[in-house]
Design an enzyme around this catalytic site. Structure first.
Site, mmCIF file in Angstrom:
data_model
loop_
_atom_site.group_PDB
_atom_site.id
_atom_site.type_symbol
_atom_site.label_atom_id
_atom_site.label_comp_id
_atom_site.label_asym_id
_atom_site.label_seq_id
_atom_site.Cartn_x
_atom_site.Cartn_y
_atom_site.Cartn_z
ATOM 1 N N ASP A 317 0.860 -1.171 0.000
ATOM 2 C CA ASP A 317 0.000 0.000 0.000
ATOM 3 C C ASP A 317 0.910 1.239 0.000
ATOM 4 O O ASP A 317 2.139 1.142 0.130
ATOM 5 C CB ASP A 317 -0.978 -0.015 1.189
ATOM 6 C CG ASP A 317 -2.235 0.800 0.868
ATOM 7 O OD1 ASP A 317 -2.138 1.724 0.032
ATOM 8 O OD2 ASP A 317 -3.300 0.534 1.448
HETATM 9 C C1 BGC Z 1 -5.244 2.953 -0.091
HETATM 10 C C2 BGC Z 1 -5.356 1.909 -1.168
HETATM 11 C C3 BGC Z 1 -5.156 2.523 -2.516
HETATM 12 C C4 BGC Z 1 -3.832 3.262 -2.550
HETATM 13 C C5 BGC Z 1 -3.539 3.904 -3.895
HETATM 14 C C6 BGC Z 1 -4.014 3.816 -0.251
HETATM 15 O O1 BGC Z 1 -4.030 4.880 0.639
HETATM 16 O O2 BGC Z 1 -5.217 2.316 1.163
HETATM 17 O O3 BGC Z 1 -6.615 1.284 -1.087
HETATM 18 O O4 BGC Z 1 -5.201 1.529 -3.494
HETATM 19 O O5 BGC Z 1 -3.873 4.281 -1.563
HETATM 20 O O6 BGC Z 1 -4.350 4.960 -4.149
#
Ligand code: BGC
Length: 785
Positions: A317
């Site tokens: 993440d």
């Molecule tokens: C979120 C993810 C997301 C990623 C990219 C993160 O903050 O937890 O779900 O895919 O950002 O945008």
């Protein structure tokens, strides 16, 4: 750790074929045998890896955010792209492309991404490898202008209809691909144990079985035959694992959770996704029992790869490797953070995302001998195979198909969005049959902050990360970027109203409950037959959606109370909210309550149709609705010993029809016969009930099948869902609804390291509606309790 050599190819081939042979799953009504799955690493990929430099390989493992190369005015900084391609061989980009806050449409997206591709391919490197672009398209291609935006995951869950998950994902894939993007970070398969958590709405609810079925259906929709079908994208199951159970209810906070809970409740949705062939996965932000997932060998190697057999590509993440140093505080330096995450786990790609610190640290670690080339090759093999599978390595495979752009926003797509909204709306309360509005109702007053816009219908992750607002953050909702692609509640009510029915709107108060013109509303309400109060939550996503009180904003509670005290006409509350906010007095002040969750911009029409009785509500709660502000962690599958006093149970949802269940039978026999045995190891057999629509109104009923074991070695859950079917039953008719059962439905993770396949002997029940069937489990390998 498997090093990617040619002999590993044979191992990979064997497990791939085994997976296909084992793929007998039918999730819901969808037949799943002919779909692609990751796993095989091709010889040409292995040959490429043999020839690539270390720098090129680490570059493939690096994902950066678009803001490193896109100016605020939305123009591509070509020099920056060249810099990242030439010096860092960056293999992936992510995130929304917009000009001064306005999202590009698919043609302009494709143009920019293709420019990034051309520059990347122009640098001097051993192979010309395009980047893979990823977007969070979790309910439609909502970061691309002019596409069809669907209800959020929580609505799909409330619909209990896997076909809607499949169809909305298929359209999302096509629209994503039209924009030159090959990868979506969806579906979201967390189990939202905490109802205060701001990500409840992205998921498919609190039940592992429901999440498994819908997640698998969505993956089939996104991916299908993604290795040859260029209208498909790679899906990404996220966030592995235990993310939905933050100890405090706040996003990204840590959790304390037993292995048993992880295995029995959090793993099944992800396992179903793997079985359905999901191509990629994203790990979760949190510490589980003090162990950050991103550096956890236990979760990302032993559990995900070895036990669950995930062979696809694993991405972190946002900034998670760096967070090991800055947030989790388990690494004293950034370099150590990278070492832990890469050497100890099976992560393939770092979502860095706003610098190249990952690349630099990796280079040093390789030189120092802390990370081996074999380990890097393992990831690069998965990364390049993914690129090959989605067509990026084909001639011009990185170019968007212009024909797909013409399909964006098609009326058939809107119909899917509308149907998903219709099937999700959940009628929580309907005193004195207030709904549907009857013929005596001639004048309807609609009030409230969520009644006259698309923004509140759609929530976060719509147009912008934080939802559609004036300031792209927490300002007032702003509908301009929907380009009229939606129907607000008031417009839906006005266009669906039967002849002679007048519908008017007054706002009354804002989303915080701050009074605007409530005195006028109260005065005016005297001239109406009914008031529809549209309230709920402001838009948000992730951390910025954290709250410290799960009650609806006090101002809204007060305004509804004031209205209820000053008028005798029926009051219907429509709730637009991403998580079940505690209602307090709204529950008693309302004659009827319709929970709409976040039904998307077309939801206003669906809501109107339900209120006027043109659509019979059929949504059921995909989570437990708490009654008290202190009860933020209520789940229906709680241990049977726990205190239980929710406002509404998981699975609750009223209909305008009256359904009655009768005549439960197992293999055609009723319950009065001697107790039936379920022998461990025996195949599934049929259990059935009759469901009668005892009303003059056609309707759809979701039939839920639970299992219950009154006694076992580990305190049993109150009950656990193991099957559901949504059936249409015409007025006055009866349908037989059948499921299959076997002893394996009672599997759980036992005590003292007994595996997750424990099945105790003894009496058990299968529950369908109010009907029950008693069985006796016979497990010859274990003693009775
Ligand atoms: C979120 C993810 C997301 C990623 C990219 C993160 O903050 O937890 O779900 O895919 O950002 O945008």
């Amino acid at each position: 750790m498997i090093s990617i050599t040619k002999s590993a190819l044979i191992v990979s081939l064997i497990s791939y074929v085994t997976a296909i042979l084992n793929d007998q799953h039918t999730y819901g009504t969808l037949e799943y045998s002919a779909y692609d799955r990751p796993g095989l690493i091709d010889l040409d990929i292995l040959d490429m890896i043999d020839k690539m430099t270390v720098e090129e390989k680490i570059g493939q493992m690096t994902q950066i955010n678009q803001d490193l190369v896109l100016n605020a005015d939305g123009k591509l900084n070509r020099t920056a792209v060249k810099h990242y391609a030439k010096n860092y061989y960056v293999g992936s980009y992510l995130n929304q492309l917009a000009r001064d806050g306005d999202n590009y449409d698919s043609a302009d997206y494709a143009k920019i991404i293709e420019e990034i591709q051309e520059i990347t391919l122009s640098v001097n490197s051993t192979f010309k490898i395009p980047i893979i672009y990823g977007l969070d398209h979790i309910h439609g291609a909502h970061y691309v202008a002019n596409t069809t935006i669907f209800p959020h995951g929580i609505n799909i869950a409330a619909s209990f209809n896997p076909e809607l998950a499949y169809e909305s994902a298929s359209i999302t894939a096509r629209d994503t691909r039209a924009a030159g993007v090959q990868w979506t970070f969806a579906p979201v398969l967390d189990i939202p144990v905490s109802k205060q958590w701001p990500r409840v709405y992205e998921n498919y609810g609190e039940d592992p079985h429901l999440s498994s079925i819908l997640g698998a259906a969505a993956i089939r929709g996104y991916q299908g035959k993604y290795k040859s079908d260029r209208t498909k994208v790679a899906a990404c199951m996220k966030h592995f694992i235990a993310y939905g159970a933050p100890w405090s209810g706040q996003d990204r906070d840590s959790t304390v959770v037993s292995d048993r809970t992880v295995n029995d409740y959090f793993v099944p949705g992800f396992q179903a996704a793997i079985d359905a062939g999901v191509a990629t996965a994203m790990e979760s932000y949190i510490d589980v029992n003090g162990e950050p997932v991103v550096s956890s060998n236990k979760y990302l190697q032993k559990l995900l790869r070895e036990k669950m057999n995930f062979e696809g590509m694993l991405v972190t993440d946002w900034k998670e490797i760096e967070n090991l140093h800055t947030t989790h505080r388990v690494a004293a330096t950034h370099k150590e953070a990278v070492r832990m995450a890469i050497a100890d786990t099976s992560i393939d790609m770092s979502m860095v995302p706003q610098d190249v610190i990952f690349f630099d640290s990796m280079m040093e670690l390789v030189k120092e001998g802390h990370i081996t080339i074999d380990r890097i090759d393992e990831s690069v093999a998965r990364l390049l195979q993914l690129k090959k599978d989605v067509g990026l390595l084909e001639t011009d495979g990185w170019k968007a198909n212009r024909e797909l752009q013409k399909l964006t926003g098609h009326k058939d797509d809107v119909e899917v969005a509308l149907n998903a909204a219709r099937e999700s709306l959940t009628l929580l309360k309907n005193e004195n049959n207030t709904l549907p509005l009857n013929r005596d109702v001639k004048k309807v007053l609609v009030i409230g902050p969520t009644g006259n816009n698309f923004g509140h219908l759609s929530g976060g992750w719509t147009i912008d990360w934080q939802g559609p607002t004036d300031d792209h953050w927490h300002g007032k909702v702003n509908d301009s970027q929907f380009y009229e692609k939606g129907i607000s509640i008031i417009r839906g009510m006005q266009s669906s109203a039967p002849d002679g029915v007048q519908v008017e709107y007054m706002n009354g108060f804002d989303i915080n409950g701050v009074n605007d013109n409530m005195d006028k509303v109260i005065e005016a309400s005297k001239n109406f037959d009914v008031v529809v109060v549209c309230i709920g939550e402001h838009v948000y996503s992730e951390l910025p959606g954290n709250i410290h009180d799960i009650r609806l904003p006090q101002g809204q509670i007060d305004q509804v109370s004031k209205l209820s005290k000053s008028t005798d006409i029926p009051l219907i509350t429509v709730l637009l909210e991403g998580r079940p906010r505690v209602m307090n007095t709204i529950q008693d002040d309302s004659d009827a309550i319709l929970l709409a969750y976040l039904p998307g911009p077309w939801g206003g029409k669906a809501i109107a149709e339900v209120l006027f009785g043109q659509v019979n509500p059929s949504g059921k709660l995909p989570y437990t609705y708490p009654k008290y502000a202190g009860d933020v962690n209520l789940n229906y599958w709680r241990p049977i010993s726990d205190v239980w006093d929710p406002l509404y149970e998981f699975g609750h949802g009223l209909s305008y029809s009256k359904f009655e269940y009768s005549n439960i039978t197992y293999l055609g026999q009723d319950n009065k016969k001697s107790m039936q045995s379920l022998m461990v190891g025996e195949p599934e057999k049929e259990i059935a009930v009759h469901v009668t629509n005892n009303s003059p109104i056609d309707g759809k009923e979701t039939v839920l099948m639970y299992v219950k074991q009154p006694f076992r070695r580990v305190t049993p859950p109150a009950k656990l869902l193991k099957g559901f079917k949504k059936v249409f039953i015409p007025a006055g008719e009866t349908k037989k609804v059948a499921f299959t059962v076997n002893a394996e439905l009672f599997k759980y993770t036992g005590v003292d390291d007994i595996s997750s396949d424990t099945i105790d002997n003894g009496p058990v029940k299968v529950l369908i509606g109010e009907q029950e069937f008693d069985f006796n489990i016979v497990n010859e390998f274990i003693q009775s309790v």
